[in-house]
Design an enzyme around this catalytic site. Structure first.
Site, PDB file in Angstrom:
ATOM      1  N   GLY A   1       2.291   9.788   4.944  1.00 63.53           N
ATOM      2  CA  GLY A   1       2.806   8.929   6.043  1.00 63.53           C
ATOM      3  C   GLY A   1       1.787   8.866   7.198  1.00 63.53           C
ATOM      4  O   GLY A   1       2.067   7.779   8.155  1.00 63.53           O
TER       5      GLY A   1
ATOM      6  N   ARG B   1      -1.056  -6.939   0.831  1.00 65.35           N
ATOM      7  CA  ARG B   1      -0.425  -6.477   2.098  1.00 65.35           C
ATOM      8  C   ARG B   1      -0.235  -7.361   3.309  1.00 65.35           C
ATOM      9  O   ARG B   1       0.816  -7.356   3.701  1.00 65.35           O
ATOM     10  CB  ARG B   1      -1.336  -5.109   2.782  1.00 65.35           C
ATOM     11  CG  ARG B   1      -1.452  -3.917   1.712  1.00 65.35           C
ATOM     12  CD  ARG B   1      -2.022  -2.941   2.309  1.00 65.35           C
ATOM     13  NE  ARG B   1      -1.144  -2.287   3.056  1.00 65.35           N
ATOM     14  CZ  ARG B   1      -1.184  -2.484   4.311  1.00 65.35           C
ATOM     15  NH1 ARG B   1      -1.991  -2.807   5.190  1.00 65.35           N
ATOM     16  NH2 ARG B   1      -0.364  -1.608   5.220  1.00 65.35           N
TER      17      ARG B   1
ATOM     18  N   GLU C   1       1.059  15.203   1.346  1.00 64.60           N
ATOM     19  CA  GLU C   1       0.939  14.219   0.302  1.00 64.60           C
ATOM     20  C   GLU C   1       0.098  13.080   1.060  1.00 64.60           C
ATOM     21  O   GLU C   1       0.759  11.853   1.132  1.00 64.60           O
ATOM     22  CB  GLU C   1       2.058  13.743  -0.310  1.00 64.60           C
ATOM     23  CG  GLU C   1       2.718  14.831  -1.162  1.00 64.60           C
ATOM     24  CD  GLU C   1       4.573  14.305  -1.511  1.00 64.60           C
ATOM     25  OE1 GLU C   1       4.649  13.409  -1.245  1.00 64.60           O
ATOM     26  OE2 GLU C   1       4.793  15.257  -2.254  1.00 64.60           O
ATOM     27  N   PRO C   2      -1.055  13.291   1.681  1.00 67.11           N
ATOM     28  CA  PRO C   2      -1.705  12.001   2.514  1.00 67.11           C
ATOM     29  C   PRO C   2      -2.357  10.870   1.374  1.00 67.11           C
ATOM     30  O   PRO C   2      -2.697  11.329   0.306  1.00 67.11           O
ATOM     31  CB  PRO C   2      -2.925  12.908   3.088  1.00 67.11           C
ATOM     32  CG  PRO C   2      -3.035  13.838   2.379  1.00 67.11           C
ATOM     33  CD  PRO C   2      -1.916  14.490   1.705  1.00 67.11           C
ATOM     34  N   GLY C   3      -1.992   9.763   1.700  1.00 70.79           N
ATOM     35  CA  GLY C   3      -2.655   8.682   0.729  1.00 70.79           C
ATOM     36  C   GLY C   3      -3.375   7.807   1.548  1.00 70.79           C
ATOM     37  O   GLY C   3      -4.844   8.158   1.743  1.00 70.79           O
ATOM     38  N   ARG C   4      -2.860   6.968   2.420  1.00 71.71           N
ATOM     39  CA  ARG C   4      -3.388   5.893   3.202  1.00 71.71           C
ATOM     40  C   ARG C   4      -4.740   6.653   4.151  1.00 71.71           C
ATOM     41  O   ARG C   4      -5.720   6.034   4.239  1.00 71.71           O
ATOM     42  CB  ARG C   4      -2.504   5.322   4.049  1.00 71.71           C
ATOM     43  CG  ARG C   4      -3.066   4.178   4.865  1.00 71.71           C
ATOM     44  CD  ARG C   4      -1.912   3.840   5.831  1.00 71.71           C
ATOM     45  NE  ARG C   4      -0.638   3.490   5.508  1.00 71.71           N
ATOM     46  CZ  ARG C   4      -0.037   2.427   4.951  1.00 71.71           C
ATOM     47  NH1 ARG C   4      -0.680   1.259   5.013  1.00 71.71           N
ATOM     48  NH2 ARG C   4       1.368   2.371   4.577  1.00 71.71           N
TER      49      ARG C   4
ATOM     50  N   CYS D   1      -1.562 -20.827  -4.985  1.00 66.51           N
ATOM     51  CA  CYS D   1      -0.684 -21.931  -4.673  1.00 66.51           C
ATOM     52  C   CYS D   1       0.461 -21.465  -4.049  1.00 66.51           C
ATOM     53  O   CYS D   1       1.666 -21.710  -4.559  1.00 66.51           O
ATOM     54  CB  CYS D   1      -0.448 -22.786  -5.937  1.00 66.51           C
ATOM     55  SG  CYS D   1      -1.826 -23.518  -6.454  1.00 66.51           S
TER      56      CYS D   1
END
Ligand code: LLP
Length: 426
Positions: free
Chosen positions: A243, A316, A277-280, A351
């Site tokens: 997070g 995103r 649990e780091p991701g970003r 589109c």
């Protein structure tokens, strides 16, 4: 703290000593480019920040599950946080030892749980009474003992986008620590002969820049863990989730010092094995999506820069109104500087009005064929891509130790069509 993407003396954007324009020319666009050196450095920084509390780091594969990225991190000693049977296969294929894998998520199927147990997974984070029952059943059928932690919900709301906030009781995540709910479930799982109680887990959301919600959630988790231990239950591990937010404005690498200090302050001498649990924060600012201008178009009161990357490549901005800096690959062309041509929307060919990568940006003069980099795209970029509008998602390359490696080439339409069958129609 520095950025992985820098300009050389002639103003060209580079990564790891290589010129991005050259990479785009060699591999085509749209293209994800990762800095392997940056990913390695950021992982090392994170690991160092949690080393004083002896934390185990499980990289959250959902942020970037390219096999080359997972393998790089596995080589650094990282475990994996997974959320599906598919990610289990990826983690194993990239060389993550099974006992260094943590399985998160609210909806694991019996097949996925079985596959995890067969692999010898390190920990399953259960999120409901029904899931605990399912894990017990699957383990009993195999006559094995499943390592199960309970993900709790301590009702802490972080200041982040609503769609990526998981800490409040109103969300689907975790078992509430209020009204004895989590305590009685933990007691139940601890008494199950096919479950080995592995501890507790918490994850309150993503892209959190203020440390205070972490402090409140971790303190609540520690208190709850101590209360369970006080009741005689084994609680070996506290899994603190991921997070940590990143700087999408400047792309500067995250400084984990304050986070590490916070964790040390709360958990020093607490006697729990800690997990992260780091991701970003490991990958976001080590990736860029390279794209080229197809057309320039004047709108009513702004111009549109129509590029060959779209919402199917990077969702995103459309999904979360997320900000990604957009930088020209080459040096600015006008003497007047970056604001020379007024605000522009950088849009894709899909589109939908929501198909934009950035809105109202001041960009230098551009021409058809010019290259742009959509920055901070290393996390939740390629992994969230789709083939909407029958656009094969972008390929991925990684620059490491001065060389550019293809991690995944862009699929072609023939491969997409080959996945389908036409029924015989009478
Ligand atoms: N652990 C659990 C249980 C999670 O659910 C997540 C992210 C993480 C760890 C990793 O969190 P991180 O360190 O990356 O913040 N697609 C969204 C982000 C969704 C995050 C979901 N869970 C985005 O593009 O912002």
């Amino acid at each position: 703290m520095t950025s992985s993407f820098t300009r050389d003396d002639s103003g060209r954007l580079t990564v790891g000593g290589l010129v991005l324009e050259d990479i785009a020319a060699a591999h085509g666009t749209p293209l994800y480019v990762y800095s392997g050196d940056g990913i390695r450095a950021d992982y090392r920084n994170f690991a160092a920040a949690v080393a004083p509390v002896n934390g185990k780091v499980h990289f959250a594969l959902k942020a970037n599950s390219a096999l080359g990225v997972i393998a790089l991190l596995a080589g650094e000693g990282a475990g994996a946080d997974i959320v599906s049977g598919g990610e289990l296969h990826r983690a194993r294929a990239a060389g993550v030892p099974a006992d260094m894998i943590v399985f998160s998520g609210v909806g694991k199927t019996a097949e996925e749980i079985g596959a995890a147990l067969d692999a010898g997974i390190g920990q399953i984070n259960a999120e409901s009474a029904a899931e605990v029952e399912a894990i017990s059943r699957v383990a009993a059928a195999r006559d094995v003992v499943a390592p199960v932690a309970l993900r709790v919900n301590v009702d802490v709301a972080p200041d982040t986008h609503a769609k990526i906030s998981t800490g409040q009781r109103s969300t689907k995540f975790g078992v509430s620590t209020a009204q004895n709910e989590a305590a009685s479930l933990y007691r139940r799982l601890a008494g199950d002969p096919h479950i080995r109680p592995a501890g507790l887990a918490v994850h309150i959301g993503s892209q959190i820049l203020d440390l205070d919600p972490f402090a409140r959630a971790y303190t609540a988790l520690l208190d709850f863990g101590n209360a369970l231990r006080g009741g005689g239950l084994p609680v070996p591990t506290l899994d603190l989730g991921g997070g940590i937010g990143v700087d999408y404005e400047t792309g500067t690498a995250t400084d984990f010092t304050a986070y590490g200090a916070l964790v040390s302050r709360i958990f020093a001498d607490s006697g729990f094995q800690l997990g992260f649990e780091p991701g970003r924060s490991i990958v976001a600012n080590n990736g860029a999506l390279l794209t080229r201008v197809i057309y320039l178009k004047d709108g009513d009161n702004k111009r549109f820069v129509i590029v060959d990357a779209a919402m199917n490549d990077l969702l995103r901005p459309t999904l979360y109104e997320a900000h990604h800096a957009v930088l020209p690959l080459g040096p600015a062309k006008t003497a007047e500087g970056p604001a020379a041509e007024g605000p522009a929307d950088i849009v894709g060919p899909v589109c939908e009005t929501g198909d934009y990568l950035a809105q109202d940006r001041m960009l230098p003069a551009l021409a058809e064929g010019d290259g742009l980099a959509v920055m901070s795209a290393g996390a939740y970029g390629a992994v969230m891509a789709s083939s909407y509008n029958s656009r094969p998602p972008a390929g991925e390359v990684m620059v490491l130790d001065g060389a550019c490696h293809v991690l995944r080439r862009q699929r072609d339409i023939a491969e997409l069509l080959a996945e389908e069958t036409i029924p015989v129609l009478s």
